[in-house]
Design a protein around this motif. Structure first.
Motif, PDB file in Angstrom:
ATOM      1  N   ALA A  58       0.884  -1.170   0.000  1.00 54.70           N
ATOM      2  CA  ALA A  58       0.000   0.000   0.000  1.00 54.70           C
ATOM      3  C   ALA A  58       0.916   1.213   0.000  1.00 54.70           C
ATOM      4  CB  ALA A  58      -0.915   0.008   1.207  1.00 54.70           C
ATOM      5  N   GLU A  59       0.473   2.306  -0.572  1.00 53.74           N
ATOM      6  CA  GLU A  59       1.334   3.477  -0.709  1.00 53.74           C
ATOM      7  C   GLU A  59       1.126   4.460   0.435  1.00 53.74           C
ATOM      8  OE1 GLU A  59       3.564   3.117  -2.786  1.00 53.74           O
ATOM      9  OE2 GLU A  59       2.665   1.464  -3.896  1.00 53.74           O
ATOM     10  N   ASN A  77      -1.708   6.775   4.591  1.00 54.03           N
ATOM     11  CA  ASN A  77      -1.759   6.034   3.326  1.00 54.03           C
ATOM     12  C   ASN A  77      -2.326   6.865   2.185  1.00 54.03           C
ATOM     13  OD1 ASN A  77      -2.610   3.359   5.392  1.00 54.03           O
ATOM     14  ND2 ASN A  77      -0.739   3.417   4.209  1.00 54.03           N
ATOM     15  N   GLU A  79      -3.193   6.395  -2.353  1.00 49.21           N
ATOM     16  CA  GLU A  79      -3.425   5.394  -3.392  1.00 49.21           C
ATOM     17  C   GLU A  79      -2.179   5.111  -4.222  1.00 49.21           C
ATOM     18  OE1 GLU A  79      -7.055   5.675  -5.744  1.00 49.21           O
ATOM     19  OE2 GLU A  79      -7.779   7.197  -4.342  1.00 49.21           O
ATOM     20  N   THR A  80      -1.346   6.135  -4.418  1.00 47.90           N
ATOM     21  CA  THR A  80      -0.173   5.966  -5.279  1.00 47.90           C
ATOM     22  C   THR A  80       1.084   6.513  -4.620  1.00 47.90           C
ATOM     23  OG1 THR A  80      -0.440   8.120  -6.360  1.00 47.90           O
ATOM     24  CG2 THR A  80      -1.615   6.239  -7.337  1.00 47.90           C
ATOM     25  N   ASP A  81       2.211   5.986  -5.037  1.00 48.87           N
ATOM     26  CA  ASP A  81       3.495   6.465  -4.554  1.00 48.87           C
ATOM     27  C   ASP A  81       3.760   7.879  -5.052  1.00 48.87           C
ATOM     28  OD1 ASP A  81       6.133   5.938  -3.253  1.00 48.87           O
ATOM     29  OD2 ASP A  81       6.860   6.255  -5.299  1.00 48.87           O
ATOM     30  N   ARG A 140      -3.925   6.177   9.073  1.00 46.08           N
ATOM     31  CA  ARG A 140      -4.229   4.801   9.447  1.00 46.08           C
ATOM     32  C   ARG A 140      -3.963   4.455  10.910  1.00 46.08           C
ATOM     33  NH1 ARG A 140      -1.234  -0.724   7.795  1.00 46.08           N
ATOM     34  NH2 ARG A 140      -2.888  -2.148   8.398  1.00 46.08           N
ATOM     35  N   GLY A 286       1.783  -0.069   4.791  1.00 51.50           N
ATOM     36  CA  GLY A 286       0.822  -0.916   4.105  1.00 51.50           C
ATOM     37  C   GLY A 286       0.670  -2.324   4.621  1.00 51.50           C
ATOM     38  N   ILE A 289      -2.777  -4.383   4.747  1.00 51.80           N
ATOM     39  CA  ILE A 289      -3.791  -3.768   3.901  1.00 51.80           C
ATOM     40  C   ILE A 289      -3.907  -4.555   2.603  1.00 51.80           C
ATOM     41  CG2 ILE A 289      -4.464  -1.721   2.580  1.00 51.80           C
ATOM     42  CD1 ILE A 289      -2.956  -0.024   4.562  1.00 51.80           C
ATOM     43  N   GLU A 290      -5.101  -4.997   2.288  1.00 48.44           N
ATOM     44  CA  GLU A 290      -5.305  -5.699   1.023  1.00 48.44           C
ATOM     45  C   GLU A 290      -5.471  -4.674  -0.091  1.00 48.44           C
ATOM     46  OE1 GLU A 290      -8.328  -8.623   1.021  1.00 48.44           O
ATOM     47  OE2 GLU A 290      -7.539  -9.672   2.774  1.00 48.44           O
ATOM     48  N   LYS A 291      -4.656  -4.815  -1.098  1.00 50.93           N
ATOM     49  CA  LYS A 291      -4.679  -3.865  -2.201  1.00 50.93           C
ATOM     50  C   LYS A 291      -5.120  -4.573  -3.470  1.00 50.93           C
ATOM     51  CE  LYS A 291      -1.765  -0.392  -4.423  1.00 50.93           C
ATOM     52  NZ  LYS A 291      -0.391   0.116  -4.577  1.00 50.93           N
TER      53      LYS A 291
END
Length: 306
Positions: A58-59, A77, A79-81, A140, A286, A289-291
């Protein structure tokens, strides 16, 4: 019969290191239950402990902030790096860690705190940041560590900016000894924790349910042995397990001939006083965390042409 997908087999392989067919067989035997399949493989001697569990990607960022004898760590957290490298996102994560130093160390306490330079709460500030950047973000988890005497050392792995990275560790060393010696030792131990990810400080900190699970696996792997032999097998197996997962029993990554417990005893002579670890915290970005898996664009395009 459960639908055993390639993705499920892949996840089991990553968790256990077992072969593809063994993983598929284990999932068939356990009707697709991933955790039960891990245990099934271990009972058959086909897999080691699920050391890779919890490394789901997770990012975002882990932020660490220290101030004397108290320190804080937070995970934010995204969504993207790409967003994790945004200055506004990094600033939010850094300020959140600083604010935690003056809260009760809970997520609720941090969210309710007033964000610096505004009248908005941390929670509302994050909502505004989401609206500005256009990507979902979550605050988080958070932790605060304090020590009456001694030092709190920190380490950030995969650091992209001061105090910001992929893994953050705090270690509270209690001692009346030399602060410089303690600081150096604390950082080394923090690096060790980042690398080994211990489950607890010592055996007393391991969840009884986990201990029972390990005991059951040992019993099933050695089924048929006399009771007195079985008792010794379980005892010996648990000792080996504790050496792997408890900080004080682990071999020191900087010198494998010594355990952390031995390192602390030796450090007492250099520091001029006894040294003990009061607590530690390790946040890996992350974990747990299920991504969603990235879509197979080639397959998607091919399906559209049919």
């Amino acid at each position: 019969m459960a639908n055993i997908t390639a993705a499920l087999v892949k996840e089991l392989r990553e968790k256990t290191g077992a072969g593809m067919m063994d993983c598929k067989g284990a999932l068939n035997e356990t009707n697709g239950d991933l955790e039960a399949a891990v245990d099934w493989l271990r009972k058959k001697g086909l897999a080691k402990a699920a050391k890779k569990a919890g490394r789901v990607a997770a990012e975002g960022l882990v932020a660490v902030e220290s101030a004397g004898r108290h320190a804080a760590i937070v995970e934010v957290n995204s969504e993207t790096d790409f967003v994790a490298r945004n200055d506004g996102f990094q600033s939010f994560a850094r300020e959140a860690a600083k604010l935690t130093l003056n809260t009760d160390g809970t997520l609720e306490g941090l969210e309710a705190a007033t964000f610096p330079g505004s009248s908005a709460t941390v929670k509302d500030t994050l909502s505004n940041l989401i609206a500005t950047i256009g990507e979902n973000m979550t605050l988080r988890r958070v932790a605060k560590v304090e020590v009456a005497q001694g030092v709190i050392a920190s380490y950030v792995h995969g650091q992209i900016s001061e105090g910001l990275g992929k893994i953050g560790v705090l270690v509270a060393l209690e001692s009346e000894g030399d602060v410089e010696v303690l600081s150096t030792l604390g950082r080394q131990i923090a690096m060790h924790i980042a690398a080994t990810n211990p489950a607890a400080l010592d055996a007393s900190g391991i969840d009884p349910a986990v201990v029972e699970r390990e005991s059951n696996i040992l019993r099933e792997k050695n089924a048929g042995k006399p009771d007195h032999v079985m008792a010794k097998i379980v005892e010996s197996g648990l000792k080996s397990y504790y050496k792997e997962v408890t900080l004080l029993e682990q071999p020191f990554v900087h010198d494998g001939s010594k355990t952390i417990s031995q390192v602390l005893k030796e450090a007492a002579g250099k520091a001029g006083a006894e040294v003990s670890i009061k607590s530690f915290v390790r946040f890996a970005l992350g974990e747990g965390i299920e991504k969603e898996e990235a879509p197979d664009f080639a397959a998607e395009v091919a399906s559209m042409s049919r």
